[in-house]
Motif scaffolding. Structure first.
Motif, PDB file in Angstrom:
ATOM      1  N   THR A 151     -21.956 -42.130  11.397  1.00 43.42           N
ATOM      2  CA  THR A 151     -21.468 -40.751  11.462  1.00 43.42           C
ATOM      3  C   THR A 151     -20.805 -40.451  12.805  1.00 43.42           C
ATOM      4  N   GLY A 152     -19.534 -40.080  12.755  1.00 41.98           N
ATOM      5  CA  GLY A 152     -18.850 -39.684  13.983  1.00 41.98           C
ATOM      6  C   GLY A 152     -18.548 -40.817  14.933  1.00 41.98           C
TER       7      GLY A 152
ATOM      8  N   SER B 197     -23.232 -35.713  23.641  1.00 41.04           N
ATOM      9  CA  SER B 197     -24.579 -35.806  23.063  1.00 41.04           C
ATOM     10  C   SER B 197     -25.090 -34.432  22.647  1.00 41.04           C
ATOM     11  N   HIS B 198     -25.653 -34.364  21.446  1.00 42.93           N
ATOM     12  CA  HIS B 198     -26.429 -33.199  21.043  1.00 42.93           C
ATOM     13  C   HIS B 198     -27.795 -33.357  21.711  1.00 42.93           C
TER      14      HIS B 198
ATOM     15  N   HIS C 210     -24.344 -39.882  20.412  1.00 43.05           N
ATOM     16  CA  HIS C 210     -24.935 -38.809  19.618  1.00 43.05           C
ATOM     17  C   HIS C 210     -25.657 -39.419  18.421  1.00 43.05           C
ATOM     18  N   GLY C 211     -26.679 -38.746  17.978  1.00 44.04           N
ATOM     19  CA  GLY C 211     -27.304 -39.086  16.710  1.00 44.04           C
ATOM     20  C   GLY C 211     -28.085 -40.381  16.726  1.00 44.04           C
ATOM     21  N   PHE C 212     -28.591 -40.743  15.539  1.00 48.32           N
ATOM     22  CA  PHE C 212     -29.523 -41.849  15.444  1.00 48.32           C
ATOM     23  C   PHE C 212     -29.123 -42.912  14.439  1.00 48.32           C
ATOM     24  N   SER C 213     -27.932 -42.812  13.903  1.00 50.85           N
ATOM     25  CA  SER C 213     -27.479 -43.882  13.005  1.00 50.85           C
ATOM     26  C   SER C 213     -26.032 -44.213  13.356  1.00 50.85           C
TER      27      SER C 213
END
Lengths: 208, 208, 208, 208
Positions: free
Chosen positions: B126-127, B76-77, B120-123
């Protein structure tokens, strides 16, 4: 929370991403009159240009994230969204090689700026070399300006955050349609992802 | 333009993506009261559940796009956006292994649904493995429901369109905060990217 | 050129990637007899296990890059390469939930290691969360061990270098088929991409 | 197993990827003498050129996957692999704008071919627009020719298979260093990923 712009946008780890500030989007050949009007009212081009100049002077790389279409449409998904179907009703829309795809002159320093051109989609990272380019430059923060708050800017912020970057949006160098919707996107979407600063605040941080 | 849902969401090339309909987001352990209220008013969970059931009956794969955090935050970022910093002030927020990360039971058929979990992230694309998963299934259209219209749903639409998918958003199975902003996102962002259909319209198309 | 392993594989910026060291690949359920024989001759499992233990003791995160198939094949490209068509002639090959997909016990510390499981392809980065995971951990160097030198290890090295990572391959914790071809891959492909060090050299660097 | 090239490489779903057939790699400005010698002995350029011509005549799009460096190295990971450190000891190596980066003339039809240029890494898909380009064209099979069998060709095959494409390698339009190692890569790595066909076989299939 107060933002420490000097740290967040420190030149050693920052790039300035200019989203689709092209002649056919927000310049003399603009195809979106309502967006162009909001840009004019808020001096979006001028604010972005002044921020870009300060970026260069501070050693922050400017990357133009541009869009274009080839005449034969290779590289473009041409029918998978209502927006793209609308745009491509005009066969000359943002055609590779035409003046419309050029970066607005006052925003461009061809000697030092980079360009990341894409032929597909509406945000700058997916399926492009933008992420490897930024990684190669040691970038950890991206400052974003340009168009629009409907798609490109929130998309840029979201992709950048997904990839681990910190983001600053230049609040007076962006616009959406309708203008009030753009403001709502800043308040209710961009605010979750990015710090917001005016071009004057950024310029001050970069000149310090 | 009238949408031909039978073709656009035809079962042979369609997947149903359910975005973060997890107990800690919109279920009995919901951490976002204003969002939960809008969901309750619009019966977002019920509408999504009925659409998911019709999807399965028609042979459309349901994929739950979920979010979680490990206790040690690996993957997680954790500090690169205002939203993530806010969420992680609660050390137990959406913790791997806790009930909060489980898909809301009425939306889940564990025997046939897939899960694409990200840290990680919100969508959702990606990744993650979501794109290869959909490609392996021959999917060309994604139908989207879930939360929220501030980040996850427009992000899903944008990433999917960038990747070449066609998108349908289930208009009564999504919500944003404030509720009126969610409606504006549907009108001024999602409408550019996706067809919009009610759960009843989709169910009718899938039952035909 | 002498390699400064202490710097290159410094614990603060390094992860140890263990490629497909699973019971069904190189353990008690191994399906590839020639590869298993080379592994046994070179003590690949033992060397990888000792390196992994030293990694953990030094604070280097161990990430198991594993492969599996679902019974219904969702997520897997099942017919697009000669190798995959051969593997899937056995319907039970590396089946999710079976013992064959488990990491070889002496290589696993379930309390601290991470797993990046994929259902598609033959290398660990494309279409997985491995890159975001490593970025979230601040990793800039990956140390690689595991199988095989025909596909997985050169693929890992290539993807990692493409993404900007520096790579060290543990030269006595890898193997290929035929064994001499594996050695040639080390000399003529891996050597272009990565530093090579024995497990003893790495352990010494991490224990220093 | 006999390969049905007519189906596998059918023009409607096939692209011809030409890997780094640039003047500075395998043409008149070639920087790799041993590789150039093998290319000359096997007529790699001639075989690739004839196959490319047949591809165009059959309606198969030719995509040149090229590499270059900017003088300021933006976009390039310059120090993370032994090979790149070696290449960049020559500051003029494959410099953007120089003749060395041009596609070998007999392989190029500038009016119809596409180019996917990258500034990083050693294989053509990671962090480039190649995958979206191929998806936009409806491509499901890639035919590969070019250099080298040490890195670029096995990397291309691996990335393509990971992404779900089927792959054909033109066996007399590729080369590696040493030459015998290239042959071993064809037998023990490429054979797992791709069908192999001579340029004559491909031309026959495309002319049928």
């Amino acid at each position: 929370m107060a933002i420490d712009l000097a740290e967040l946008a420190g030149p050693r780890h920052t790039a300035f991403l200019v989203m689709e500030m092209q002649r056919g989007v927000a310049g003399d050949l603009a195809a979106f009159p309502e967006l162009a009007e909001t840009c004019a009212e808020r001096d979006v081009v001028g604010n972005a240009a002044r921020a870009a100049e300060a970026a260069r002077a501070a050693g922050v790389r400017v990357v133009h994230c541009t869009a274009a279409f080839r005449a034969d449409r290779a590289g473009s998904h041409t029918g998978n969204s209502p927006f793209i179907r609308g745009l491509l009703r005009d066969p000359a829309h943002m055609l590779e090689g035409s003046g419309a795809v050029e970066v607005i002159p006052e925003l461009l320093d061809a000697a030092s700026d980079l360009e990341s051109r894409r032929y597909h989609g509406f945000s700058p990272f997916t399926g492009t070399s933008l992420d490897p380019t930024l990684r190669s430059l040691g970038v950890r923060t991206v400052v974003a300006a340009g168009l629009s708050l409907n798609l490109g800017i929130p998309g840029l912020c979201l992709e950048a955050v997904n990839l681990g970057y910190r983001v600053v949006v230049v609040s007076d160098a962006v616009a959406g349609v309708p203008a009030a919707y753009g403001d709502a996107v800043m308040a209710h979407t961009v605010a979750l992802l990015a710090a917001r600063a005016t071009s004057a605040e950024l310029i001050a941080a970069w000149e310090a």
